[in-house]
Enzyme design. Sequence first.
Site, PDB file in Angstrom:
ATOM      1  N   GLY A 279      -8.280 -43.659 -59.855  1.00 31.81           N
ATOM      2  CA  GLY A 279      -9.113 -44.848 -59.639  1.00 31.81           C
ATOM      3  C   GLY A 279     -10.262 -44.935 -60.623  1.00 31.81           C
ATOM      4  O   GLY A 279     -11.257 -45.618 -60.379  1.00 31.81           O
TER       5      GLY A 279
ATOM      6  N   GLU B  36      -2.295 -34.958 -60.260  1.00 31.26           N
ATOM      7  CA  GLU B  36      -3.260 -36.051 -60.241  1.00 31.26           C
ATOM      8  C   GLU B  36      -4.667 -35.483 -60.422  1.00 31.26           C
ATOM      9  O   GLU B  36      -5.325 -35.129 -59.436  1.00 31.26           O
ATOM     10  CB  GLU B  36      -3.201 -36.789 -58.907  1.00 31.26           C
ATOM     11  CG  GLU B  36      -1.873 -37.429 -58.617  1.00 31.26           C
ATOM     12  CD  GLU B  36      -2.045 -38.637 -57.696  1.00 31.26           C
ATOM     13  OE1 GLU B  36      -1.622 -39.730 -58.096  1.00 31.26           O
ATOM     14  OE2 GLU B  36      -2.630 -38.494 -56.611  1.00 31.26           O
TER      15      GLU B  36
ATOM     16  N   SER C  24      -4.806 -43.613 -62.694  1.00 34.27           N
ATOM     17  CA  SER C  24      -5.062 -44.746 -63.591  1.00 34.27           C
ATOM     18  C   SER C  24      -3.884 -45.060 -64.514  1.00 34.27           C
ATOM     19  O   SER C  24      -4.066 -45.390 -65.687  1.00 34.27           O
ATOM     20  CB  SER C  24      -6.348 -44.517 -64.406  1.00 34.27           C
ATOM     21  OG  SER C  24      -7.459 -44.395 -63.537  1.00 34.27           O
TER      22      SER C  24
ATOM     23  N   LYS D 130      -2.096 -46.722 -50.510  1.00 36.11           N
ATOM     24  CA  LYS D 130      -3.300 -46.257 -49.807  1.00 36.11           C
ATOM     25  C   LYS D 130      -3.559 -47.164 -48.596  1.00 36.11           C
ATOM     26  O   LYS D 130      -2.601 -47.643 -47.991  1.00 36.11           O
ATOM     27  CB  LYS D 130      -4.478 -46.189 -50.774  1.00 36.11           C
ATOM     28  CG  LYS D 130      -4.120 -45.398 -52.040  1.00 36.11           C
ATOM     29  CD  LYS D 130      -5.283 -45.042 -52.911  1.00 36.11           C
ATOM     30  CE  LYS D 130      -4.792 -44.217 -54.108  1.00 36.11           C
ATOM     31  NZ  LYS D 130      -5.873 -43.734 -54.968  1.00 36.11           N
TER      32      LYS D 130
ATOM     33  N   HIS E 208      -2.715 -35.462 -50.901  1.00 30.61           N
ATOM     34  CA  HIS E 208      -3.408 -36.335 -51.855  1.00 30.61           C
ATOM     35  C   HIS E 208      -4.886 -35.944 -51.910  1.00 30.61           C
ATOM     36  O   HIS E 208      -5.463 -35.553 -50.890  1.00 30.61           O
ATOM     37  CB  HIS E 208      -3.264 -37.803 -51.429  1.00 30.61           C
ATOM     38  CG  HIS E 208      -3.744 -38.745 -52.481  1.00 30.61           C
ATOM     39  ND1 HIS E 208      -5.075 -39.046 -52.653  1.00 30.61           N
ATOM     40  CD2 HIS E 208      -3.076 -39.424 -53.454  1.00 30.61           C
ATOM     41  CE1 HIS E 208      -5.198 -39.876 -53.679  1.00 30.61           C
ATOM     42  NE2 HIS E 208      -4.001 -40.124 -54.177  1.00 30.61           N
TER      43      HIS E 208
ATOM     44  N   ASN F 133       1.723 -45.876 -54.377  1.00 30.23           N
ATOM     45  CA  ASN F 133       0.857 -45.400 -53.297  1.00 30.23           C
ATOM     46  C   ASN F 133      -0.147 -46.513 -52.966  1.00 30.23           C
ATOM     47  O   ASN F 133      -1.138 -46.686 -53.664  1.00 30.23           O
ATOM     48  CB  ASN F 133       0.129 -44.120 -53.752  1.00 30.23           C
ATOM     49  CG  ASN F 133      -0.867 -43.630 -52.711  1.00 30.23           C
ATOM     50  OD1 ASN F 133      -0.859 -44.076 -51.557  1.00 30.23           O
ATOM     51  ND2 ASN F 133      -1.735 -42.715 -53.109  1.00 30.23           N
TER      52      ASN F 133
ATOM     53  N   GLU G 157      -7.492 -37.577 -51.913  1.00 30.54           N
ATOM     54  CA  GLU G 157      -8.355 -38.281 -50.953  1.00 30.54           C
ATOM     55  C   GLU G 157      -8.290 -37.613 -49.584  1.00 30.54           C
ATOM     56  O   GLU G 157      -9.282 -37.555 -48.861  1.00 30.54           O
ATOM     57  CB  GLU G 157      -7.964 -39.771 -50.899  1.00 30.54           C
ATOM     58  CG  GLU G 157      -8.437 -40.503 -52.143  1.00 30.54           C
ATOM     59  CD  GLU G 157      -7.597 -41.697 -52.545  1.00 30.54           C
ATOM     60  OE1 GLU G 157      -6.824 -42.212 -51.721  1.00 30.54           O
ATOM     61  OE2 GLU G 157      -7.714 -42.111 -53.721  1.00 30.54           O
TER      62      GLU G 157
END
Length: 237
Positions: free
Chosen positions: A167, A161, A201, A9, A92, A7, A94
């Site tokens: 991250g 996730e 991560s 991003k 996702h 991914n 985000e």
Amino acid sequence: MKLFVANWKMNKTRGPARDFAAELARAIGDGIAGAELVIAPAFTALDAARDSRGRWSLACQNVAAQTQGPFTGEVSAAMAADAGCRYAIVGHSERRRLFGEDGPVLAQKIARCREAGVIPIYCIGETAEQRDAGLAAVTLVAQLDVLEADPPSQPLVVAYEPVWAIGAGRSATPEDCAGARAHVAGILSSRRDLRILYGGSVTPENARELLEASGMEGFLIGAASLSAASFEAIARA
Ligand code: PGA
């Protein structure tokens, strides 16, 4: 086959995407036994990230909830399929957090993927607050409710996730992952073609232990997927 999804991003213009593809192609030769590779670039770099030999497939990172029409700035699932996407990342964290996407919209996006023949990679995961409040399990149940109208006969990828691991430089533990995996698999037990991934991560250093101890069917990888060498190292692990 374990599934490894890069991914990217909002990273990589076409030049770096092409460089990545060339480096990955050199590194994997005829492919990595037992590993299915997928790259999810920005829409603009789909062509640059494509492998003419089909050693990896493409995913988009989002699709529109609508089919077509006056939705300025949106890209439909049918357009993504036409551009060569086999998969689409949906929901996702985000997008949930920064763009306000929630249950009904995500259910529509999954329905659009089905109409277009694109396999959704549906992301779920609890925040640190939900985890600390003991609400991790019910959060996953609520997020999986989105799949209620999705035909269980269709192939599905679910990416667990936990938001606190994305991250963050610290992944969930293999025990966390194994627990989440069992929980998700139980809820989705009527599914015939289900793969459950972990994301958050993942690195070449922790990939092997996470995969072996958690029973996960692969990873959704962010930061460590931006380098062809580390993406390859994770898939080899
Ligand atoms: P990360 O991101 O690997 O950088 O934690 C994972 C993701 O957001 O899919």
